[in-house]
Motif scaffolding. Structure first.
Motif, PDB file in Angstrom:
ATOM      1  N   PHE A 181     -48.825  23.133  92.373  1.00 48.16           N
ATOM      2  CA  PHE A 181     -48.528  24.204  93.334  1.00 48.16           C
ATOM      3  C   PHE A 181     -47.063  24.642  93.263  1.00 48.16           C
ATOM      4  N   LYS A 182     -46.181  23.708  92.859  1.00 47.13           N
ATOM      5  CA  LYS A 182     -44.741  23.950  92.864  1.00 47.13           C
ATOM      6  C   LYS A 182     -44.333  25.173  92.039  1.00 47.13           C
ATOM      7  N   ASP A 183     -45.195  25.584  91.108  1.00 44.69           N
ATOM      8  CA  ASP A 183     -44.857  26.742  90.275  1.00 44.69           C
ATOM      9  C   ASP A 183     -44.650  27.996  91.116  1.00 44.69           C
TER      10      ASP A 183
ATOM     11  N   THR B  62     -57.927  16.093  90.692  1.00 43.48           N
ATOM     12  CA  THR B  62     -56.615  16.395  91.285  1.00 43.48           C
ATOM     13  C   THR B  62     -55.815  15.119  91.485  1.00 43.48           C
ATOM     14  N   GLU B  63     -54.508  15.208  91.487  1.00 39.21           N
ATOM     15  CA  GLU B  63     -53.676  14.007  91.650  1.00 39.21           C
ATOM     16  C   GLU B  63     -53.789  13.485  93.086  1.00 39.21           C
ATOM     17  N   PRO B  64     -53.336  12.255  93.331  1.00 39.90           N
ATOM     18  CA  PRO B  64     -53.526  11.663  94.657  1.00 39.90           C
ATOM     19  C   PRO B  64     -53.014  12.544  95.805  1.00 39.90           C
ATOM     20  N   ALA B  65     -51.862  13.175  95.632  1.00 38.99           N
ATOM     21  CA  ALA B  65     -51.346  14.022  96.721  1.00 38.99           C
ATOM     22  C   ALA B  65     -52.291  15.193  96.983  1.00 38.99           C
ATOM     23  N   GLY B  66     -52.912  15.692  95.924  1.00 33.41           N
ATOM     24  CA  GLY B  66     -53.894  16.760  96.106  1.00 33.41           C
ATOM     25  C   GLY B  66     -55.124  16.231  96.822  1.00 33.41           C
TER      26      GLY B  66
ATOM     27  N   GLY C  61     -41.158  14.767  91.273  1.00 36.24           N
ATOM     28  CA  GLY C  61     -41.744  14.891  89.936  1.00 36.24           C
ATOM     29  C   GLY C  61     -42.280  16.285  89.670  1.00 36.24           C
ATOM     30  N   ASN C  62     -43.121  16.791  90.566  1.00 33.77           N
ATOM     31  CA  ASN C  62     -43.755  18.082  90.292  1.00 33.77           C
ATOM     32  C   ASN C  62     -42.807  19.266  90.383  1.00 33.77           C
ATOM     33  N   ALA C  63     -41.941  19.292  91.389  1.00 33.67           N
ATOM     34  CA  ALA C  63     -41.011  20.424  91.498  1.00 33.67           C
ATOM     35  C   ALA C  63     -40.127  20.460  90.257  1.00 33.67           C
TER      36      ALA C  63
ATOM     37  N   ALA D 102     -56.014  21.810  96.640  1.00 38.88           N
ATOM     38  CA  ALA D 102     -55.819  20.781  95.615  1.00 38.88           C
ATOM     39  C   ALA D 102     -54.518  21.169  94.912  1.00 38.88           C
ATOM     40  N   THR D 103     -53.450  20.412  95.190  1.00 42.11           N
ATOM     41  CA  THR D 103     -52.106  20.890  94.862  1.00 42.11           C
ATOM     42  C   THR D 103     -51.574  20.494  93.486  1.00 42.11           C
ATOM     43  N   GLY D 104     -52.235  19.545  92.816  1.00 38.91           N
ATOM     44  CA  GLY D 104     -51.716  19.136  91.506  1.00 38.91           C
ATOM     45  C   GLY D 104     -52.818  18.558  90.638  1.00 38.91           C
TER      46      GLY D 104
ATOM     47  N   ASP E  29     -47.517   9.896  95.118  1.00 42.18           N
ATOM     48  CA  ASP E  29     -46.051   9.998  94.955  1.00 42.18           C
ATOM     49  C   ASP E  29     -45.497  11.352  95.394  1.00 42.18           C
ATOM     50  N   SER E  30     -46.272  12.403  95.246  1.00 42.28           N
ATOM     51  CA  SER E  30     -45.749  13.744  95.563  1.00 42.28           C
ATOM     52  C   SER E  30     -45.550  13.972  97.054  1.00 42.28           C
ATOM     53  N   ILE E  31     -46.135  13.121  97.862  1.00 33.91           N
ATOM     54  CA  ILE E  31     -45.924  13.250  99.307  1.00 33.91           C
ATOM     55  C   ILE E  31     -45.266  11.998  99.873  1.00 33.91           C
TER      56      ILE E  31
ATOM     57  N   VAL F 187     -54.062  20.814 103.981  1.00 34.96           N
ATOM     58  CA  VAL F 187     -53.031  20.717 102.951  1.00 34.96           C
ATOM     59  C   VAL F 187     -52.285  19.394 103.108  1.00 34.96           C
ATOM     60  N   SER F 188     -51.951  18.784 101.976  1.00 29.25           N
ATOM     61  CA  SER F 188     -51.179  17.548 102.043  1.00 29.25           C
ATOM     62  C   SER F 188     -49.711  17.899 102.289  1.00 29.25           C
ATOM     63  N   VAL F 189     -49.013  16.974 102.944  1.00 25.64           N
ATOM     64  CA  VAL F 189     -47.658  17.262 103.420  1.00 25.64           C
ATOM     65  C   VAL F 189     -46.688  16.153 103.049  1.00 25.64           C
ATOM     66  N   GLY F 190     -45.598  16.555 102.381  1.00 29.56           N
ATOM     67  CA  GLY F 190     -44.493  15.633 102.128  1.00 29.56           C
ATOM     68  C   GLY F 190     -43.284  16.157 102.885  1.00 29.56           C
ATOM     69  N   ASP F 191     -42.531  17.064 102.236  1.00 31.16           N
ATOM     70  CA  ASP F 191     -41.398  17.707 102.897  1.00 31.16           C
ATOM     71  C   ASP F 191     -41.834  18.795 103.882  1.00 31.16           C
ATOM     72  N   GLY F 192     -43.059  19.246 103.764  1.00 32.47           N
ATOM     73  CA  GLY F 192     -43.561  20.259 104.704  1.00 32.47           C
ATOM     74  C   GLY F 192     -43.310  21.700 104.281  1.00 32.47           C
ATOM     75  N   CYS F 193     -42.959  21.899 103.019  1.00 36.04           N
ATOM     76  CA  CYS F 193     -42.693  23.272 102.556  1.00 36.04           C
ATOM     77  C   CYS F 193     -43.960  24.033 102.205  1.00 36.04           C
ATOM     78  N   ILE F 194     -44.920  23.361 101.590  1.00 31.94           N
ATOM     79  CA  ILE F 194     -46.176  24.058 101.286  1.00 31.94           C
ATOM     80  C   ILE F 194     -46.796  24.499 102.611  1.00 31.94           C
ATOM     81  N   LEU F 195     -46.799  23.597 103.575  1.00 33.45           N
ATOM     82  CA  LEU F 195     -47.361  23.921 104.882  1.00 33.45           C
ATOM     83  C   LEU F 195     -46.671  25.156 105.491  1.00 33.45           C
TER      84      LEU F 195
HETATM   85  C1  LIG Z   1     -44.959  18.723  96.547  1.00 33.78           C
HETATM   86  C2  LIG Z   1     -46.373  18.430  96.631  1.00 33.78           C
HETATM   87  C3  LIG Z   1     -47.044  18.319  97.860  1.00 33.78           C
HETATM   88  C4  LIG Z   1     -46.353  18.415  99.191  1.00 33.78           C
HETATM   89  O1  LIG Z   1     -45.587  19.562  99.389  1.00 33.78           O
HETATM   90  P1  LIG Z   1     -44.395  19.548 100.453  1.00 33.78           P
HETATM   91  O2  LIG Z   1     -43.864  20.909 100.426  1.00 33.78           O
HETATM   92  O3  LIG Z   1     -43.412  18.516  99.985  1.00 33.78           O
HETATM   93  O4  LIG Z   1     -44.986  19.166 101.763  1.00 33.78           O
HETATM   94  C5  LIG Z   1     -48.397  18.065  97.843  1.00 33.78           C
HETATM   95  N1  LIG Z   1     -49.072  17.906  96.695  1.00 33.78           N
HETATM   96  C6  LIG Z   1     -48.474  17.988  95.493  1.00 33.78           C
HETATM   97  C7  LIG Z   1     -49.282  17.784  94.268  1.00 33.78           C
HETATM   98  C8  LIG Z   1     -47.112  18.271  95.426  1.00 33.78           C
HETATM   99  O5  LIG Z   1     -46.526  18.326  94.228  1.00 33.78           O
END
Ligand SMILES: *Cc1c(COP(=O)(O)O)cnc(C)c1O
Length: 393
Positions: A103-105, A334-338, A129-131, A362-364, A287-289, A227-235
């Motif tokens: 998704f980072k693209d 999809t990867e675990p964060a997805g 990693g993904n960004a 599904a983010t990655g 790992d991505s979250i 949606v999965s959330v780490g930093d909360g930017c996708i959200l």
């Molecule tokens: C970065 C990332 C997320 C989370 O996005 P945030 O903006 O950090 O919340 C979820 N899934 C994947 C695969 C990512 O690379």
């Protein structure tokens, strides 16, 4: 259409310039080990013709776009899951099919375009990693120099990907939070553009494109998005897209967004309840979250509260099982964060309306971290040499 930056805390407006990151006033109150204060958002001014496209809603002109096909990812209609779980209008948005497989693209694309517009060649960032692999790939297409700070725990595929794309990579002997701070310091010393998530307002703005695509693919806004959330930017990006469409009169209401975190990396969930962010060391198979201090935490939380969204957690075990179930019943790996978002959907299923239009992000791509994916399956240990050795199967 005109664009400016607006502070998400004090509402001050700023021109969109390359050195403008967080609000200069609100960021004076920034505390160490806390989410960013004074995250800026792009504000749209004016109206658009009835036939407007996603490109008209972005603050950089298409002539600066890198030549790499980001976005326009497929929306799956997972028939087996629809049938077995009883959700006839379930969709999965497969952002693992972006050029660098995440998704980072969407964010890297807009940051790269802005850098080109401003005549800047150097882009620096920190990443789980993904960004990083994304900015490296998009930057390669644009002929830009990418410097990446990567925590030592990043899955090898993401490191190799970034190096393949020609980025300069510094491996940080610490976690993502440490890499984030180091990359900011590096940018201050060396100049160029910093793409750190949330710190660069165009990251959230680029991510909004997914909502614009969803509305055009569905012909309507969905009811619920997981949606999965780490930093909360996708959200925040998903909200931004829907908010812009509402402002332009394209949709009537903002969908319910359900942010999913890992039980063992749940800073935004905890703050949703307690109102405050604590810096607690985290770890998760996704790992991505895996984020101790969610950089966009304050902004993400205010969006969820304002638009009646929800936060929930899933265990690592649920993530790994959801990943294998999704793969084996749809063909989408999809990867675990997805998979965390899908695990959230499974956990929340019984309280959802089966008639509603539900989108799971599904983010990655799953190939980005096969070590984690292997936890959810049985890898055959014995090697065979003849068919006769196969017994009882
Ligand atoms: C970065 C990332 C997320 C989370 O996005 P945030 O903006 O950090 O919340 C979820 N899934 C994947 C695969 C990512 O690379």
């Amino acid at each position: 259409m005109d664009f400016s930056y607006r502070c998400t805390i004090c509402n001050a407006s700023y021109d969109i310039t390359p050195d403008r990151t967080v609000c200069p006033v609100c960021s004076r109150r920034q505390e160490k080990d806390q989410p960013l204060t004074g995250v800026l958002e792009v504000e749209l001014h004016g109206t658009l013709s009835a036939q407007f496209t996603v490109l008209d809603m972005l603050p950089v002109e298409p002539r600066y776009f890198p030549s790499i096909p980001v976005g326009n990812t497929p929306l799956w209609e997972p028939e087996n899951i629809r049938r077995s779980m009883g959700f006839g209008r379930l969709f999965i948005k497969d952002d693992g099919l972006n050029p660098t497989a995440s998704f980072k693209d969407r964010a890297s694309f807009l940051v790269s375009a802005a850098a080109k517009k401003f005549g800047i060649k150097d882009i620096t960032l920190a990443s789980t990693g993904n960004a990083g692999s994304s900015m490296a790939g998009v930057g390669a297409a644009a002929g830009q120099n990418i410097t990446l700070f990567l925590p030592k725990t990043a899955p090898p595929a993401k490191l190799v990907q970034a190096l393949q794309y020609g980025a300069r990579v510094y491996r940080v002997n610490g976690n993502y939070d440490m890499a984030y701070d180091m990359s900011l310091e590096f940018s201050k010393q060396k100049g160029g553009i910093n793409r750190n998530t949330a710190y660069n307002p165009l990251t959230i703005e680029g991510k909004k494109t997914v909502s614009l695509e969803l509305v055009s693919q569905l012909g309507m806004a969905p009811d619920v998005v997981f949606v999965s959330v780490g930093d909360g930017c996708i959200l925040s990006g998903i909200y931004k897209g829907f908010r812009d469409l509402k402002k332009l009169g394209r949709i009537d209401s903002i969908p319910k967004i359900i942010g999913v975190q890992a039980e063992t990396s749940d800073a935004i969930c905890r703050a949703f309840v307690s109102g405050k962010f604590e810096n607690i060391p985290t770890s998760t198979v996704a790992d991505s979250i895996c984020v101790d201090v969610p950089r966009n935490g304050i902004h993400a939380l205010s969006q969820i509260k304002r638009f009646n969204g929800e936060m929930m957690t899933v265990s690592d075990d649920q993530i790994i099982q959801a990943q294998a179930y999704l793969s084996s019943s749809t063909g989408l790996f999809t990867e675990p964060a997805g998979a965390a978002a899908f695990a959230g959907f499974r956990k929340a299923a019984e309280r959802l309306d089966p008639e509603s239009v539900i989108v799971v992000m599904a983010t990655g791509n799953g190939l980005k971290d096969i070590t984690s994916a292997a936890l959810g399956i049985q890898v055959p240990e014995t090697l065979i040499e003849t068919v006769e050795e196969i017994r009882g199967t």
